[in-house]
Each structure stands twice: as C-alpha cells, then as structure tokens.
Design a protein around this motif. Structure first.
Motif, short mmCIF file in Angstrom:
data_model
loop_
_atom_site.label_atom_id
_atom_site.label_comp_id
_atom_site.label_asym_id
_atom_site.label_seq_id
_atom_site.Cartn_x
_atom_site.Cartn_y
_atom_site.Cartn_z
N SER A 50 -13.22 -30.59 -11.29
CA SER A 50 -13.09 -29.74 -10.10
C SER A 50 -13.71 -28.36 -10.31
N PRO A 51 -13.55 -27.70 -11.46
CA PRO A 51 -14.24 -26.41 -11.61
C PRO A 51 -15.76 -26.55 -11.64
N SER A 52 -16.25 -27.69 -12.15
CA SER A 52 -17.71 -27.88 -12.13
C SER A 52 -18.21 -28.06 -10.70
N LYS A 53 -17.44 -28.76 -9.87
CA LYS A 53 -17.85 -28.94 -8.48
C LYS A 53 -17.70 -27.64 -7.68
N ALA A 54 -16.71 -26.84 -8.02
CA ALA A 54 -16.58 -25.52 -7.39
C ALA A 54 -17.79 -24.65 -7.74
N ALA A 55 -18.21 -24.72 -9.00
CA ALA A 55 -19.38 -23.96 -9.41
C ALA A 55 -20.64 -24.46 -8.70
N PHE A 56 -20.76 -25.78 -8.56
CA PHE A 56 -21.92 -26.35 -7.87
C PHE A 56 -21.95 -25.94 -6.41
N TRP A 57 -20.78 -25.89 -5.78
CA TRP A 57 -20.70 -25.40 -4.40
C TRP A 57 -21.22 -23.97 -4.31
N GLY A 58 -20.82 -23.13 -5.25
CA GLY A 58 -21.32 -21.75 -5.27
C GLY A 58 -22.81 -21.68 -5.47
N VAL A 59 -23.33 -22.52 -6.36
CA VAL A 59 -24.78 -22.57 -6.59
C VAL A 59 -25.51 -22.95 -5.30
N THR A 60 -24.99 -23.96 -4.62
CA THR A 60 -25.62 -24.41 -3.37
C THR A 60 -25.68 -23.28 -2.34
N ASN A 61 -24.57 -22.57 -2.18
CA ASN A 61 -24.54 -21.49 -1.20
C ASN A 61 -25.52 -20.38 -1.57
N ALA A 62 -25.68 -20.12 -2.87
CA ALA A 62 -26.59 -19.06 -3.30
C ALA A 62 -28.05 -19.48 -3.16
#
Length: 231
Positions: A141-153
């Motif tokens: 879950s923290p890796s997917k949260a990080a990936f979500w942030g990467v996508t938004n950026a």
C-alpha cells in the motif's frame, strides 16, 4: 485518446489484468500491442509483439524503448504484492516492491516520454490500487500511494507536451496474483473496460469498481467536507 489505429505497450502483459489490456486494446482497434513481460508467452495474433521487459532493470527499460519507438499509449500495469511487513520483512524485499511498483514505472515514463511527444503526446495509464488511499501493513500500500503521487506529479510535467496521464484505481480483482485470497473479486474484463473507457473519455482518473468508488467518495468527503458530485 481513441485507441483505434494506435500502438500500445502493456507491461505485466502475461498477468490477469495484462492479458485483458492486450485483448481489449486490440478489440478497440489498436494497430499493434507490445506485450511486455519478464516471462515468455506465445501470442496467437500477428498484431501482438512480445517484448521482454523487467521493469526493475534500467537496461531492460531502455532496450524496450529502443525496440518500441512507435508507442503512443504506455500502460504501466506490472506490479508486485511485495513484502508483508515493513518491520520484519527483509529490506531487499521492501526495496524490490518499490522498485517494481514505483521506480520501474517512473523509468518507463521517462524513457517513453520523448517517444510519446513525437507522436503528438499520446497517453500513459498507471495502474494503482484502492490501497493507494488506505494504509495496510507491508510494502504494497505505501508503494501504491507513492505511485499515485508520482502519477499526479508527472501529469503536470507532461501536460506541456499534450500527454494524457490516467491514474487507474481498483480493489480486489480476480487475477492470479491474489488467487489465494478468499475475498470478493471483480472481473478483470470489467475493470479493464472501465479503465479504457476513462482513457478514451480523456479522464485523469479511472475508478474501476464499486468498492473503489466508495473509498474515493470517503476520501473526497474527508478532504472537502462535502460529498462529491461524482466518484
């Protein structure tokens, strides 16, 4: 982003969702689909080009970009469930989870961004999870949260070249990766159809099932203090 006549690259193409992305892209008129995966697989369709790819290996990523220089849609679907505990799992397992779920997809975006720009912008589809918004033990879950942030950026950084960046969120889906879990699961065909519908509608976010829609509404309510007009 209409897929008719487009060239698509799908990572993790031999998995449950990956095969659906390949199949449904072709069904929507894609000209060519690069089916990228670590494992070999025989595809009985001349429109499918198998491509060996390990998303955690930068040399492999660069080789894929060199081999697939006509890609117009990049689907970052490859992922791993990874380490079960942040406190007890070996750090190498935790790092591998983040390499697979975050840094690998980012390397692919960096490698293919110039290719997408040459074709008028194209699109990137990043497959997240409802666990991007809901913490659970372990590295997934923290890796997917990080990936979500990467996508938004990267959506902001790629806007100037006209690249659509779609973040897709889903809950448990009936794929081999979670076959061992005794929980209700969505049909991969339905999930992928909703993601591709969102892509073709020009959306930034795809909510692929009802469970995810419920969590998205709760998240929106918590941050805005009101129920959103749509999930």
């Amino acid at each position: 982003m209409n897929l008719h006549g487009r060239t698509v690259l799908v990572t993790g193409a031999t998995g449950g969702l990956g095969r659906e992305f390949v199949r449904q892209s072709l069904a929507r008129g894609a000209r060519t689909v690069y089916a990228a995966a670590r494992r070999d697989h025989d595809w009985d369709d001349d429109r499918i080009i198998p491509l060996h790819l390990d998303v955690t290996d930068l040399a492999s990523v660069r080789a894929a970009a060199a081999a697939a220089g006509d890609v117009e849609v990049l689907v970052n679907n490859a992922g791993t469930t990874g380490a079960a505990s942040l406190l007890e799992s070996p750090m190498d397992e935790i790092r591998h989870t983040f390499e697979t779920n975050v840094f690998g997809p980012l390397e692919l975006i960096r490698a293919f961004a110039p290719i997408l720009a040459r074709d008028g912008g194209g699109a990137v589809v990043d497959v997240h999870s409802v666990l991007s918004w809901l913490a659970t033990p372990g590295a997934y879950s923290p890796s997917k949260a990080a990936f979500w942030g990467v996508t938004n950026a990267v959506r902001l950084e790629l806007a100037g070249q006209g690249t659509q960046v779609l973040g897709a969120h889903l809950a448990y889906t009936d794929t081999p990766m979670i076959a061992h879990l005794d929980v209700p699961k969505s049909d991969p065909a339905v999930v992928v159809a909703r993601i591709l519908d969102a892509l073709e509608a020009g959306e930034d976010e795809a909510i692929a099932d009802e469970t995810t829609a419920g969590f998205r509404s709760v998240l929106a309510t918590a941050t805005t203090g009101r129920i959103p007009s749509r999930a």
